[in-house]
Design an enzyme around this catalytic site. Structure first.
Site, mmCIF file in Angstrom:
data_model
loop_
_atom_site.group_PDB
_atom_site.id
_atom_site.type_symbol
_atom_site.label_atom_id
_atom_site.label_comp_id
_atom_site.label_asym_id
_atom_site.label_seq_id
_atom_site.Cartn_x
_atom_site.Cartn_y
_atom_site.Cartn_z
ATOM 1 N N ASN A 787 48.882 38.779 46.516
ATOM 2 C CA ASN A 787 48.172 39.954 47.436
ATOM 3 C C ASN A 787 46.705 40.067 47.338
ATOM 4 O O ASN A 787 46.159 40.972 48.142
ATOM 5 C CB ASN A 787 48.802 41.162 46.880
ATOM 6 C CG ASN A 787 50.166 41.596 46.868
ATOM 7 O OD1 ASN A 787 50.800 40.757 46.387
ATOM 8 N ND2 ASN A 787 50.526 42.446 47.698
ATOM 9 N N VAL A 794 42.782 42.668 50.295
ATOM 10 C CA VAL A 794 43.824 43.369 49.291
ATOM 11 C C VAL A 794 45.057 43.531 50.127
ATOM 12 O O VAL A 794 44.955 44.559 51.054
ATOM 13 C CB VAL A 794 43.374 44.291 48.535
ATOM 14 C CG1 VAL A 794 44.393 44.878 47.606
ATOM 15 C CG2 VAL A 794 42.097 44.042 47.531
ATOM 16 N N CYS A 795 46.079 42.601 50.082
ATOM 17 C CA CYS A 795 47.152 42.918 51.025
ATOM 18 C C CYS A 795 48.184 43.968 50.337
ATOM 19 O O CYS A 795 48.932 43.618 49.499
ATOM 20 C CB CYS A 795 47.777 41.983 51.063
ATOM 21 S SG CYS A 795 48.874 41.743 52.679
ATOM 22 N N LEU A 796 48.143 45.260 50.831
ATOM 23 C CA LEU A 796 48.931 46.311 50.558
ATOM 24 C C LEU A 796 49.365 47.343 51.625
ATOM 25 O O LEU A 796 48.502 47.493 52.388
ATOM 26 C CB LEU A 796 48.553 47.157 49.310
ATOM 27 C CG LEU A 796 48.099 46.550 48.033
ATOM 28 C CD1 LEU A 796 47.443 47.562 47.094
ATOM 29 C CD2 LEU A 796 49.543 46.220 47.304
#
Length: 961
Positions: A787, A794-796
């Site tokens: 992530n 930031v992969c969310l």
């Protein structure tokens, strides 16, 4: 680790047996043939299932199940893997395989030879002899994906429209069918053809034929070509003399193209129509053809049709494999499995890579061998050094994660004198993309329906073979072999072979292979494969939001942001008095406060525990989670007053850079009373630092709701931050926040610092989520977490950077910065980060997921140790004191060093005995209490250098002390 949902009585160490595109047969029915469409380990099996209840294979599979299509009846079904056995498995050159999913070693297919069993499509007679595939050719001389050349241009066939003559099964009459590249081999009945309609659902048959009717002949009407690139060996001055050829080619014009069948790039498939090219072999087999005489309304007299097509009913392939250790073996295709979840650092002999040294050097090299157990590579450096061979850690390899290095077996390349790129890069050339033009297909089919004579369909095609001469085409070809000196062997279009250097080729872009898998797109990993970042939420009896923590605990204390009001410019609800009361009013109550009431409580100088039940609850829960919490009595009233960020009547147009000081009072501040003055979880500085990632964002006039929302965000942060999360905000830029998260214990990230910069756009927040940037310090060695990207992404889901479930997306009423930070700490920096990838989450607890999870965790551990070094050498502004206290005064740096040294010693001891760490741990728990039980030799090599630097820092600290 939790066990995945499985069939009853399935062994815990069970691994999947079948893969997409396999052909299986039933244990109780040797004549059954099933085409595998879904298997348990498929990543697509995790998403989108259940959307069509009428589809019998759209439900989620249990481990041990497989979804197949009956190749004879087209029936779809799910069955236990134990009820079927493998009949055929197809590969193409360049595929990566293993002997089992749980083994470490893998190999590249460098060549293969196949044999097939055939059945006559007309007579249905089976030939009881294995025939070499190279003596066969597809019935269709031109297929989608084939390459063509015209006037020094190279292109790909993207669409084919064929005309077929079909005999009625109950009469001697025939009719025409126009087909979009389905398998209209002579001799097939219409019920064998899939689909019977095109992609728009339009019927393909001119007359309403019966599914028992037989195809007699099939000829090309028209093709459409996607032109990619001009011959790169032409002088630049002459290239303007070669305009791009037409895209559509019809009738006999098709055969004027120079055609190149790409049969090597297509795996052998059961049911494919073929004919034997070797006349002597055909005669020796004594094949009897089917002969039909038919009448049509478009030919003046009866026509005799001879059907000589055959279809593949059985196949077997021997693969030539080059293993990572350099050995070459020959194996049956049925004895190996496809390696789909390839580790990002794995390489094979002949691969071109970059060696990324600890000091920043980037050296081009060619892999000679790769030790998959110890994670080290023997490479040949291409920088001209006297001793070019080096043994290096896999973690120091860049195999081309963000840039194409070298080429692969099967790649289409264009020859040139010099591509101008530094080694080992290979630039790509090619225009357009490979996609079917449905508009063109519609127009051609409609023309065929309305005016068949204008298409030249009343006459026989005068040419049945391409007439273009390929002998002069020596400027493009297919890579057949990778040499260990960095050169490649190319089989040219004219049939000859040539060995060339990487500087002498371009990689063809814009082909069918690019549409299927772009090497520069994020892999499993990459973007689109990240975990859902928002934790499950619940509402407590007091109206507070609470977060489910992975170990089952519930963390409370999130202010109820869904309880919104229209706030005025002073930051108060219009329904409440604007004046503040410095005394504790009797009207305040606990347990069900609105946010404005809570905020007034937080802002009072003297707070009692019974005034803030949510904070008391937070303290208890955080302590249960092993996190320290400040005593509420130590909180300073002046610190709380800093959260009042409302504008004044004198400055109605205040912007984030001109807002009044956050303490709301020009008077002197009282001394802070905290447990540790250098470990302040929340603090407000006067100015935002110059190294903040978003410092140059344009300062905009905030919306009405922005200031009151910032108040609430900071209130939540100030009251509820766990001990391992520190936050800094700024008086002159209330749109910026910086966060430091110390990696949680029991994970590969333990004691490592992770810094995030946040931007709350005053014109969009909270309607849109904040922007978050991660400060990565991996020196180009890849991501430390699925992530957390090296470029700072930031992969969310909660940040809108991953398209997860809608319920997990940012909600302006309920989502918060505190939620984002705790999500990163609790759901990203986890014990087994490999399983943060949705594609790999279901592999948690399985044998096939064990190997890659181990490697990913050790990578995360080693890379995060370098974060410690960077943070101490170049501490992020605002956290200098905190980092010094944590690593030096509290001795956490010594803990980091000692822990790493123990792992290194264990690895060296295992290597001295000649055993890999994995072999020693084979029957033991994979991870111990600190999440890293052992390291490979390669990881140990990289870690040694980092720990040496940390040791120097620690010794310098002791000397100064």
């Amino acid at each position: 680790m939790p066990n995945p949902k499985s069939l009853p009585d399935l062994p815990e160490d069970y691994t999947s047996k079948f893969f997409f595109n396999d052909v299986v047969t039933k244990l109780v029915d040797d004549n059954f043939r099933g085409h595998v469409l879904r298997c348990w380990a498929d990543e697509d099996d995790m998403m989108g299932m259940g959307s069509d209840p009428t589809n019998p294979i759209e439900r989620p599979l249990l481990r041990g199940e497989v979804g197949i299509r009956n190749m004879r009846t087209q029936e779809l079904l799910i069955c236990p893997e134990s009820s079927v056995v493998l009949f055929h498995r197809a590969f193409i050159n360049g595929d990566i395989v293993k002997r089992s999913l749980t083994s470490h070693d893998s190999a590249v297919i460098i060549d293969q030879s196949s044999e097939v069993l055939l059945e006559h499509l007309g007579t249905k007679k089976r030939l009881n002899q294995w025939i070499q595939q190279d003596k066969l050719r597809s019935h269709f001389l031109v297929e989608v994906g084939d390459k063509v050349v015209s006037d020094n241009w190279l292109g790909s066939v993207e669409s084919v429209i064929r005309r077929a003559v079909v005999k009625r099964h109950d009469a001697d009459t025939a009719y025409r069918v126009f087909d979009l590249a389905t398998s209209m081999d002579p001799g097939r009945a219409l019920h064998e053809l899939m689909p019977r309609s095109d992609e728009r659902g339009e019927e393909l048959l001119f007359d309403k034929g019966d599914l028992k009717d037989i195809v007699l002949s099939s000829e090309i009407v028209s093709i459409r070509v996607a032109w990619h690139v001009l011959n790169q060996k032409l002088p630049i001055s002459a290239q303007d003399d070669y305009p791009e050829p037409p895209k559509q080619w019809t009738g006999d014009k098709v055969w004027e193209l120079i055609h190149f069948a790409m049969d090597d790039r297509r795996p052998v498939q059961l049911g494919d129509g073929m004919f034997i090219t070797d006349r002597a072999l055909r005669d020796s087999l004594e094949i009897e053809d089917s002969v039909y005489t038919t009448r049509t309304d478009f030919r003046p007299r009866p026509v005799k049709s001879t059907i000589s097509s055959l279809k593949i009913v059985g196949a077997r392939s021997k693969l030539t494999l080059r293993w990572q250790n350099g050995s070459v073996t020959t194996d049956w295709a049925s004895d190996v499995v496809p390696y789909q979840n390839v580790d990002e650092y794995e390489t094979w002999p002949g691969d071109c890579v970059i060696w990324k040294g600890d000091s920043g050097q980037r050296i081009p090299a060619v892999v000679q061998t790769f030790d998959a157990h110890n994670r080290v590579a023997d490479v040949f450096c291409l920088d001209g050094r006297e001793k070019p061979r080096e043994i290096i850690s896999a973690l120091e390899l860049d195999p081309g994660l963000s840039q194409v290095y070298g080429v692969g077996i099967g790649s289409i390349v264009l020859l040139c004198d010099d591509n101008g790129a530094p080694l080992p890069e290979v630039p790509s050339l090619g225009q357009g993309d490979y996609s079917r033009d449905l508009t063109w297909e519609t127009e051609v089919l409609e023309e065929c329906r309305k005016h068949p004579p204008t298409m030249g369909l009343d006459n026989e095609v005068t040419s049945t073979e391409p007439i273009g001469d390929p002998s002069a085409i020596d400027w493009w070809g297919e890579v057949k072999a990778l040499k260990l000196d960095g050169t490649v062997e190319v089989r040219l279009a004219n049939g000859s072979s040539k060995t060339v250097g990487l500087k002498n080729i371009y990689l063809l872009r814009g082909t069918l292979e690019d549409e299927i898998m772009d090497p520069l797109e994020d892999m499993p990993g990459g973007e689109g494969m990240m975990m859902n970042g928002m934790p499950p939420m619940m509402i407590s009896p007091t109206g507070h939001m609470a977060m489910m923590i992975p170990n089952g605990m519930v963390m409370g204390g999130f202010p109820p942001l869904d309880d919104l009001h229209d706030y005025d410019d002073d930051g108060f609800d219009d329904g409440h008095p604007e004046e503040e009361d410095d005394s504790m009013g009797s009207d305040l109550h606990s347990g069900s406060e609105t946010f404005s009431e809570q905020m007034e409580i937080y802002q009072r100088a003297d707070l009692h525990d019974d005034d803030c039940p949510s904070i008391e609850r937070d303290a208890e829960l955080l302590e249960n989670l092993g996190m320290e919490v400040e005593d509420e009595e130590t909180r300073d009233a002046e610190e709380a007053e800093k959260l009042a960020l409302g504008t004044t009547s004198e400055s109605p147009q205040a912007t984030p850079s001109t807002l009044p000081p956050a303490n709301g009072d020009a008077g002197p501040s009282k001394p802070r009373r905290v447990l540790n003055e250098d470990w302040q979880r929340f603090d407000i500085s006067e100015e935002a630092p110059a190294d903040h990632h978003f410092i140059k964002e344009t300062v905009s006039t905030p919306e009405r709701s922005y200031l009151s929302r910032v108040n609430r965000e900071l209130t939540a942060l100030r009251s509820s931050l766990p001990e391992n999360i520190l936050v800094r905000t700024y008086e002159n830029r209330t749109d910026l926040v910086r966060c430091l998260i110390i990696g949680p214990e029991g994970t590969p990230y333990a004691n490592a610092p992770f810094v995030f910069d946040v931007f709350m756009d005053p014109t969009k927040f909270p309607r849109e989520p904040p922007k978050v940037h991660f400060h990565s310090h991996t020196n180009g060695q890849g991501r430390c977490n699925p992530n957390l990207y090296e470029d700072g992404k930031v992969c969310l889901s909660v940040l809108g950077t991953w398209s997860g479930d809608k319920s997990e997306s940012w909600n302006p009423r309920t989502s918060s910065l505190l939620q984002v930070f705790v999500s990163i700490s609790g759901l990203v920096l986890v014990r087994s980060p490999y399983h943060c990838e949705p594609a790999f989450a279901k592999l948690e607890g399985t044998r096939e997921g064990r190997v890659n999870s181990r490697h990913y965790s050790e990578k995360a551990y080693v890379l995060s140790r370098s974060f410690v070094r960077t943070a101490l050498q170049r501490p992020p502004t605002g956290f200098e004191d905190a980092l010094r206290t944590f690593y030096y005064d509290k001795g956490r740096l010594k803990d980091v060093i000692d822990h790493a040294k123990r792992l290194i010693d264990k690895t060296e001891a295992s290597a001295a005995k000649g055993a890999s760490v994995e072999e020693e741990d084979e029957n033991a728990e994979m991870w111990n209490a600190d999440a890293i039980g052992s390291l490979t030799v390669g990881a140990s090599l990289t870690l040694k250098r980092t720990i040496s630097s940390l040791q120097t820092l620690w010794e310098d600290h002791l000397a100064k002390a």
